[in-house]
Design a protein around this motif. Sequence first.
Motif, PDB file in Angstrom:
ATOM      1  N   PHE A 221       0.799  -1.223   0.000  1.00  0.00           N
ATOM      2  CA  PHE A 221       0.000   0.000   0.000  1.00  0.00           C
ATOM      3  C   PHE A 221       0.838   1.281   0.000  1.00  0.00           C
ATOM      4  N   TRP A 222       2.031   1.261   0.587  1.00  0.00           N
ATOM      5  CA  TRP A 222       2.729   2.518   0.855  1.00  0.00           C
ATOM      6  C   TRP A 222       4.045   2.653   0.093  1.00  0.00           C
ATOM      7  N   ARG A 223       4.291   1.852  -0.894  1.00  0.00           N
ATOM      8  CA  ARG A 223       5.544   1.939  -1.625  1.00  0.00           C
ATOM      9  C   ARG A 223       5.504   3.109  -2.609  1.00  0.00           C
ATOM     10  N   GLY A 224       6.660   3.567  -2.989  1.00  0.00           N
ATOM     11  CA  GLY A 224       6.742   4.585  -4.025  1.00  0.00           C
ATOM     12  C   GLY A 224       6.639   3.961  -5.403  1.00  0.00           C
ATOM     13  N   VAL A 225       5.877   4.585  -6.272  1.00  0.00           N
ATOM     14  CA  VAL A 225       5.646   4.061  -7.620  1.00  0.00           C
ATOM     15  C   VAL A 225       6.056   5.121  -8.637  1.00  0.00           C
ATOM     16  N   SER A 226       6.940   4.759  -9.525  1.00  0.00           N
ATOM     17  CA  SER A 226       7.367   5.674 -10.577  1.00  0.00           C
ATOM     18  C   SER A 226       6.226   5.927 -11.549  1.00  0.00           C
ATOM     19  N   PRO A 227       6.094   7.139 -12.078  1.00  0.00           N
ATOM     20  CA  PRO A 227       5.021   7.402 -13.062  1.00  0.00           C
ATOM     21  C   PRO A 227       5.162   6.582 -14.329  1.00  0.00           C
ATOM     22  N   PHE A 228       6.384   6.091 -14.635  1.00  0.00           N
ATOM     23  CA  PHE A 228       6.578   5.287 -15.833  1.00  0.00           C
ATOM     24  C   PHE A 228       6.017   3.875 -15.675  1.00  0.00           C
ATOM     25  N   LYS A 229       5.695   3.456 -14.441  1.00  0.00           N
ATOM     26  CA  LYS A 229       5.108   2.141 -14.233  1.00  0.00           C
ATOM     27  C   LYS A 229       3.728   2.023 -14.872  1.00  0.00           C
ATOM     28  N   TRP A 230       3.051   3.161 -14.997  1.00  0.00           N
ATOM     29  CA  TRP A 230       1.716   3.136 -15.588  1.00  0.00           C
ATOM     30  C   TRP A 230       1.766   2.867 -17.088  1.00  0.00           C
TER      31      TRP A 230
END
Length: 446
Positions: free
Chosen positions: A304-313
């Motif tokens: 739930f709280w990890r950082g997600v890069s915008p490129f993952k989308w």
Amino acid sequence: RGKERERERERGTKMEAHRAITLSALVCLLLPATLAFSPLIPSNLSPSLRSPSSCGRLPSPLRHCTPPLPASSTPFAGRSGAAVLRMSGKPLDPEDMFKNLDEQEESGESGDEDMVEESQWELFKTMCSGRWSGVWLTYDQMGSTQDDVRVDTRYTELTEEGKPAKEDGSDAAVIAHEQVIWAGQVSSACETCTDSADLRTMPLGAYAKGNLGRHVVVGPGVVNGPRVLRSGAMTTEVMLRYGQGRVRVTFQHAPSRKEDTPEDAPPDGLKVFRVVVAREAMAEFPPTQGSEASDPPEEGQPVFWRGVSPFKWHAVWGGNSWTYGPQQGHLLWDVPALEEADAWHGRPRGDNKNTWTLKLPGGLLLQCPNVITAEEVATFRIAWLPRDEVMRRAEVQVTALRPLLEDDEGTVMLAPPQLVNSRVDAYDRKGDLPEVPVLVDKEEDW
């Protein structure tokens, strides 16, 4: 003669250009009105289940359903495993179910409503039953955090006599819904003392087959609402589940009037003023940043709280999509690869200026109308990356403030808000896009 032929060719070219321009103009005028009343069905989906109602909108007429879709690698599962469609306590696959429907149509019997109620009841038990411990965060219109609190939500299965149901839920007739709010918690510093907490239990009601309130189960998601609160605000709740965790988002819009609108007149619109985000897990303690850092979730469970890069989308996504509408019913679709036009999760600011948007840790994207008016269909969107290779999406369309009737004295009665369409996607990452997005152009272009 040669000049006459050239003139005829020029005239023909001009007529074709004129027809093309006229057709483009008609498409621009008619497309918004068509989309406003059409179901949320992607253009590249192939139907896997036909609607239980003959009024369902399908790309092509289907008399018999195609073979059921294979199970996803990450199915939405509850305490009894993957959700199934049941009728009279017997598990049925989609093919058998529609075979029974055909037999009922030939015999003149109507069992569609009973079958849908039974299916919704079994799916609701699978999706919700149990104890959910979560952290609720409240955001205002500016996206600032206003409050955070721990809330434990319980869905207890009971028999007709009010006793606890079996573990598999086969004899469950009622689900009691209640919330335990941790209003205040004090940690003790001494070794012999215990911690104390101010717990407030709020019973929220009970559900049964055919009486789920405003809940509609759509694939691995649940839509609750829209409905009007006592304060006059409209609330719309959307839930997405993955593994033993889920995300619930509640959008609230309050009546708003223009400066020249009288106070006793109907509101000109509904303006967003509060959004509540709940991250919940079927565990004794809620998922927090500290708990995930000390005990990382297992494979197949959300982070739930990890950082997600915008490129993952930005990737090639494919899987299954579930759609629901009052007219077309429940439909299941196969999506080999999501088209770019339908990849709204890659447009964080939305598709128009009237979009309120918020990006949160854990790969969570929220979108809703800033102001809801009677002239437009309001669209609510949630995109969630519980894992880097998994995506869950929900898209809900509702209407509100539609005038119902007006009496001789000029009093206008408004229709209650209605759910128009809903769609829930369960996608897996299929690969990279042909063109990987970059932040800047090549150095030689500067």
